[in-house]
Design an enzyme around this catalytic site. Structure first.
Site, PDB file in Angstrom:
ATOM      1  N   GLY A  44      -8.385 -18.249  38.405  1.00  0.00           N
ATOM      2  CA  GLY A  44      -7.760 -19.321  37.627  1.00  0.00           C
ATOM      3  C   GLY A  44      -8.412 -20.628  38.050  1.00  0.00           C
ATOM      4  N   HIS A 268      11.384 -24.648  32.622  1.00  0.00           N
ATOM      5  CA  HIS A 268      10.804 -25.616  31.683  1.00  0.00           C
ATOM      6  C   HIS A 268      11.744 -25.790  30.493  1.00  0.00           C
ATOM      7  CE1 HIS A 268       7.963 -27.664  29.165  1.00  0.00           C
ATOM      8  NE2 HIS A 268       6.995 -27.559  30.056  1.00  0.00           N
ATOM      9  N   ARG A 339      11.321 -32.097  34.235  1.00  0.00           N
ATOM     10  CA  ARG A 339      11.736 -30.834  33.623  1.00  0.00           C
ATOM     11  C   ARG A 339      13.093 -30.344  34.090  1.00  0.00           C
ATOM     12  NH1 ARG A 339       5.754 -28.058  33.951  1.00  0.00           N
ATOM     13  NH2 ARG A 339       4.921 -29.400  32.335  1.00  0.00           N
ATOM     14  N   LEU A 450      -2.404 -28.337  37.257  1.00  0.00           N
ATOM     15  CA  LEU A 450      -3.858 -28.284  37.077  1.00  0.00           C
ATOM     16  C   LEU A 450      -4.526 -29.261  38.045  1.00  0.00           C
ATOM     17  CD1 LEU A 450      -4.125 -28.091  33.171  1.00  0.00           C
ATOM     18  CD2 LEU A 450      -3.756 -26.265  34.825  1.00  0.00           C
TER      19      LEU A 450
HETATM   20  C1  LIG Z   1       2.224 -21.612  29.205  1.00  0.00           C
HETATM   21  C2  LIG Z   1       1.862 -22.490  30.364  1.00  0.00           C
HETATM   22  C3  LIG Z   1       1.364 -23.763  30.140  1.00  0.00           C
HETATM   23  C4  LIG Z   1       1.033 -24.586  31.219  1.00  0.00           C
HETATM   24  N1  LIG Z   1       0.557 -25.848  30.969  1.00  0.00           N
HETATM   25  C5  LIG Z   1       0.217 -26.641  32.007  1.00  0.00           C
HETATM   26  C6  LIG Z   1      -0.310 -27.943  31.777  1.00  0.00           C
HETATM   27  O1  LIG Z   1      -0.486 -28.383  30.648  1.00  0.00           O
HETATM   28  N2  LIG Z   1      -0.631 -28.690  32.863  1.00  0.00           N
HETATM   29  C7  LIG Z   1      -0.455 -28.246  34.148  1.00  0.00           C
HETATM   30  O2  LIG Z   1      -0.785 -28.974  35.078  1.00  0.00           O
HETATM   31  N3  LIG Z   1       0.012 -27.012  34.373  1.00  0.00           N
HETATM   32  C8  LIG Z   1       0.356 -26.200  33.344  1.00  0.00           C
HETATM   33  N4  LIG Z   1       0.847 -24.950  33.595  1.00  0.00           N
HETATM   34  C9  LIG Z   1       0.827 -24.425  34.979  1.00  0.00           C
HETATM   35  C10 LIG Z   1      -0.594 -24.017  35.317  1.00  0.00           C
HETATM   36  O3  LIG Z   1      -1.226 -23.458  34.197  1.00  0.00           O
HETATM   37  C11 LIG Z   1      -0.654 -23.000  36.452  1.00  0.00           C
HETATM   38  O4  LIG Z   1       0.152 -23.409  37.509  1.00  0.00           O
HETATM   39  C12 LIG Z   1      -2.088 -22.884  36.964  1.00  0.00           C
HETATM   40  O5  LIG Z   1      -2.977 -22.634  35.901  1.00  0.00           O
HETATM   41  C13 LIG Z   1      -2.207 -21.800  38.025  1.00  0.00           C
HETATM   42  O6  LIG Z   1      -3.557 -21.691  38.382  1.00  0.00           O
HETATM   43  P1  LIG Z   1      -3.981 -20.754  39.583  1.00  0.00           P
HETATM   44  O7  LIG Z   1      -5.454 -20.843  39.667  1.00  0.00           O
HETATM   45  O8  LIG Z   1      -3.201 -21.101  40.782  1.00  0.00           O
HETATM   46  O9  LIG Z   1      -3.527 -19.302  39.144  1.00  0.00           O
HETATM   47  P2  LIG Z   1      -3.788 -18.445  37.807  1.00  0.00           P
HETATM   48  O10 LIG Z   1      -4.413 -19.224  36.727  1.00  0.00           O
HETATM   49  O11 LIG Z   1      -2.485 -17.776  37.532  1.00  0.00           O
HETATM   50  O12 LIG Z   1      -4.837 -17.385  38.255  1.00  0.00           O
HETATM   51  C14 LIG Z   1      -4.509 -16.318  39.098  1.00  0.00           C
HETATM   52  C15 LIG Z   1      -5.738 -15.476  39.288  1.00  0.00           C
HETATM   53  O13 LIG Z   1      -5.478 -14.528  40.301  1.00  0.00           O
HETATM   54  C16 LIG Z   1      -5.824 -13.228  39.848  1.00  0.00           C
HETATM   55  N5  LIG Z   1      -4.942 -12.306  40.545  1.00  0.00           N
HETATM   56  C17 LIG Z   1      -3.597 -12.318  40.639  1.00  0.00           C
HETATM   57  N6  LIG Z   1      -3.174 -11.342  41.447  1.00  0.00           N
HETATM   58  C18 LIG Z   1      -4.273 -10.701  41.884  1.00  0.00           C
HETATM   59  C19 LIG Z   1      -4.496  -9.607  42.743  1.00  0.00           C
HETATM   60  N7  LIG Z   1      -3.491  -9.001  43.379  1.00  0.00           N
HETATM   61  N8  LIG Z   1      -5.767  -9.183  42.936  1.00  0.00           N
HETATM   62  C20 LIG Z   1      -6.812  -9.797  42.318  1.00  0.00           C
HETATM   63  N9  LIG Z   1      -6.655 -10.861  41.525  1.00  0.00           N
HETATM   64  C21 LIG Z   1      -5.403 -11.297  41.306  1.00  0.00           C
HETATM   65  C22 LIG Z   1      -5.665 -13.269  38.362  1.00  0.00           C
HETATM   66  O14 LIG Z   1      -6.441 -12.267  37.745  1.00  0.00           O
HETATM   67  C23 LIG Z   1      -6.180 -14.678  38.076  1.00  0.00           C
HETATM   68  O15 LIG Z   1      -7.581 -14.648  38.039  1.00  0.00           O
HETATM   69  C24 LIG Z   1       1.199 -24.120  32.524  1.00  0.00           C
HETATM   70  C25 LIG Z   1       1.694 -22.840  32.758  1.00  0.00           C
HETATM   71  C26 LIG Z   1       2.042 -22.028  31.686  1.00  0.00           C
HETATM   72  C27 LIG Z   1       2.639 -20.704  31.962  1.00  0.00           C
END
Ligand SMILES: Cc1cc2nc3c(=O)[nH]c(=O)nc-3n(C[C@H](O)[C@H](O)[C@H](O)COP(=O)(O)OP(=O)(O)OC[C@H]3O[C@@H](n4cnc5c(N)ncnc54)[C@H](O)[C@@H]3O)c2cc1C
Length: 648
Positions: A44, A268, A339, A450
């Site tokens: 992510g 939310h 929120r 983000l």
């Molecule tokens: C619908 C929605 C809209 C949103 N809009 C916003 C916004 O406009 N602005 C904002 O700031 N935030 C927003 N958020 C929150 C934000 O999108 C997330 O908090 C953020 O993208 C999380 O990023 P991350 O990299 O931490 O994890 P993620 O993007 O969840 O990525 C997790 C990664 O880990 C991998 N993974 C998970 N478990 C395992 C495992 N056991 N083994 C191997 N790989 C694994 C997955 O495949 C993925 O690649 C939104 C959230 C949602 C649900």
């Protein structure tokens, strides 16, 4: 503070801490970086930015993700935008203001030093993304445009229509690809981390399952970074992608990493309401819509009845008969309160009998006045894809009639406890993005996830991990044939065998749905002692049922999504239990954690700073043993403690 819980916050004035800290950290020479290996789990925005930044520095990186391509991580679903303190809108924003808003938004339950650094680094994140070609919206003069998000009185949210996450991830993914092409990154897609390997007290690798073939694999490195996102899917219904899970961080917890603030969950306010028992996913309507949309319910119960019976349309209710309750209750912030505040206010109107759909669990989000003021074209340019999505799902055209929305689980502020360097309590194990307990305290402000994920990945971890790796330059990568890897793999093999051995009658989703109901009813938007105690008993009993009656089709040695779900659900039971225990411990209301026993006379959160001004960090003590609570005391030296006030 517990001996094991050393936050490593640098001394000195808040604005100088990070700079000073960077100056004092050790660095690794380019020749030595080439000898060091780092595992990054997750692609992510947190994982992709970290992996590309670390590879750009010269480390050897192995990246893992569940999806078929790194760019399909859940971050693509982020809609509304990303915050930064650029002050492009010239509305008196600053690093300090973003810092203050974030501390206040989190209801004074986050670390000042981390939050200040986040605000400071936010501007670099935007520059980085622009350099990568992220197509942020621009104003008529060509500058990057901004809009407003909850909990702020300035416009500091950068956006790319309603697809900001996707565009940011394409940027990070292109940076990742550049390094894949150079041979510095090796991607293992369709791999799920199933355990962390700890050797002599340090994180040295992971065990994964190849989701296509079912093969268990061992991977070693000098350090491990977990960027696996949040655990909101413990509630079954949430806005999270279906594959989001808490398993990786749970494995780390069981291996010795403390879990911070597990009960802090964000609900939310603007999601499409639940429409049936067979639903498995909820859809978010971005917070950005609250820039122009006005939230209301009818003032008269007869109008509510007529709406529920479809005798009238919302647009037929005159303005004077509408209760724009957020504008009424919180005049200073209106529809843009944070929120948690908006969610509770909506629930209260519905609980009082003013919910506008059949189930009584919906309020309106109306664009009528914005369309009159700005014209349909402007609204279409700003939110076109969200309106399209809403109409596709509900069959209602939101340009003509208001959207119906209701609060839903969205984000988890809790996660692995990390120090100022983003290192967990296991040396060599880092947690970034939503996977860590993060900088958001009791409530995250919109568009700040983000910001945090990319700040962690592009600008914080690449510095702090060097300080740790500097002491590893003479160590070879761990031997994956060793006993620690052997034992970890065997434990997984046994667990999978046990799941297949149950041979019960109920599918995974049956148990997950039941767990979700318990969590939502007792550990959801509002919590109380009686309900939490009930949840502890009922989750334990449902967990026993799961281990007695689960039906798992197929075999372990093939593509088997039911097995994937079962493994994740087994962990969700445990996570749900820990969340409940944590919620019970915290006898105060703060941010999204609302204990009914602790509220002001007008129903707002009532903190208890004397007793609960700490981060709760839970230590795993064994299978049937109560986890141990460690407390990281919070100190507010630069922002005076205050009661949150969004009214004036
Ligand atoms: C619908 C929605 C809209 C949103 N809009 C916003 C916004 O406009 N602005 C904002 O700031 N935030 C927003 N958020 C929150 C934000 O999108 C997330 O908090 C953020 O993208 C999380 O990023 P991350 O990299 O931490 O994890 P993620 O993007 O969840 O990525 C997790 C990664 O880990 C991998 N993974 C998970 N478990 C395992 C495992 N056991 N083994 C191997 N790989 C694994 C997955 O495949 C993925 O690649 C939104 C959230 C949602 C649900």
């Amino acid at each position: 503070m517990s001996q094991k819980l050393i936050s490593k916050i640098p001394q000195g004035p808040i604005a100088e801490k990070w700079t000073k800290h960077k100056e004092e950290m050790r660095v690794v020479s380019p020749a030595n970086k080439r000898k060091l290996e780092v595992i990054v789990v997750g692609t992510g925005l947190g994982g992709a930015s970290a992996a590309s930044a670390l590879a750009e520095l010269g480390y050897n990186i192995k990246v893992f993700c569940i999806s078929d391509s790194p760019r399909r991580a859940h971050s693509v679903s982020a809609q509304g935008g990303i915050n930064a303190a650029k002050n492009y809108a010239n509305d008196n924003d600053s690093v300090y203001r973003l810092f203050c808003d974030t501390i206040k938004g989190g209801d004074y339950r986050s670390r000042e030093a981390n939050v200040y650094r986040l605000a400071e680094v936010s501007n670099l994140v935007i520059d980085q993304c622009v350099a990568q070609g992220v197509p942020f919206a621009r104003d008529y003069g060509g500058l990057l445009d901004n809009r407003s998000f909850g909990g702020a009185q300035v416009s500091r949210t950068f956006y790319a229509r309603g697809q900001t996450g996707q565009q940011l991830l394409l940027g990070a993914y292109s940076a990742l690809n550049r390094q894949i092409a150079k041979g510095n990154i090796c991607v293992y897609s369709r791999r799920e981390m199933l355990d962390l390997v700890v050797m002599d007290g340090e994180a040295k690798g992971i065990i994964t399952r190849n989701l296509v073939t079912g093969t268990l694999e061992r991977h070693g490195a000098h350090a491990v970074v977990v960027a696996t996102g949040g655990y909101g899917n413990v509630y079954f219904l949430s806005t999270n992608a279906m594959n989001c899970n808490g398993s990786a961080i749970w494995q780390c917890y069981k291996k010795g990493a403390f879990f911070g603030n597990p009960c802090f969950t964000q609900i939310h306010p603007t999601c499409i309401p639940v429409h049936g028992n067979q639903q498995s996913k909820l859809t978010l309507m971005s917070e950005s819509l609250r820039n122009d949309g006005r939230i209301w319910v009818p003032k008269k119960t007869e109008d509510v009845e007529s709406l529920r019976s479809h005798l009238i349309k919302p647009s037929q209710i005159p303005d004077e008969d509408r209760d724009y309750y957020l504008e009424r209750l919180y005049p200073a912030y209106g529809n843009l309160v944070p929120r948690d505040v908006a969610s509770r206010a909506g629930k209260k109107r519905c609980d009082a009998g003013f919910g506008v759909n059949r189930s009584g669990k919906a309020v309106f989000l109306d664009f009528d006045s914005a369309i009159h003021r700005l014209g349909r074209q402007v609204i279409e340019e700003r939110y076109g894809n969200l309106f399209y999505m809403y109409e596709k799902i509900t069959g209602v055209d939101p340009y003509r009639e208001p959207m119906m929305i209701y609060p839903a689980v969205h984000y988890t502020m809790g996660g692995l406890w990390v120090d100022y360097n983003l290192m967990t309590t296991i040396p060599g194990l880092y947690a970034i993005g939503e996977a860590n307990f993060s900088d958001h305290g009791g409530n995250r402000l919109g568009a700040s996830a983000l910001m945090q994920g990319l700040a962690d990945g592009y600008f914080i971890l690449p510095y702090t991990i060097g300080d740790y790796l500097a002491s590893k330059i003479q160590e070879s990568p761990p031997d994956i044939r060793g006993v620690d890897f052997e034992e970890a793999e065997l434990a997984i093999r046994n667990k999978i065998g046990k799941l297949f051995g149950i041979r019960g009658t109920e599918p995974v989703d049956y148990f997950h749905r039941e767990l979700g109901k318990l969590m939502w009813d007792y550990v959801g938007m509002t919590r109380n002692k009686e309900g939490l105690n009930k949840a502890i008993t009922e989750i334990a009993s449902l967990k026993r049922e799961f281990w007695d009656r689960l039906c798992l089709p197929g075999t372990p040695d093939e593509y088997n999504q039911e097995l994937e779900k079962a493994l994740r659900l087994a962990d969700f039971f445990d996570i749900g239990e820990l969340m409940t225990v944590d919620a019970l411990d915290r006898h105060e209301s703060c941010g999204g954690h609302f204990r009914e026993e602790m509220q002001t006379p007008d129903g707002e959160t009532l903190r208890n700073d004397a007793d609960y001004m700490y981060v709760s960090a839970w230590e795993y003590k064994g299978k049937h043993v109560k986890p141990q609570l460690h407390k990281e005391e919070l100190h507010f030296e630069f922002i005076p403690l205050a009661t949150r006030n969004y009214k004036e």
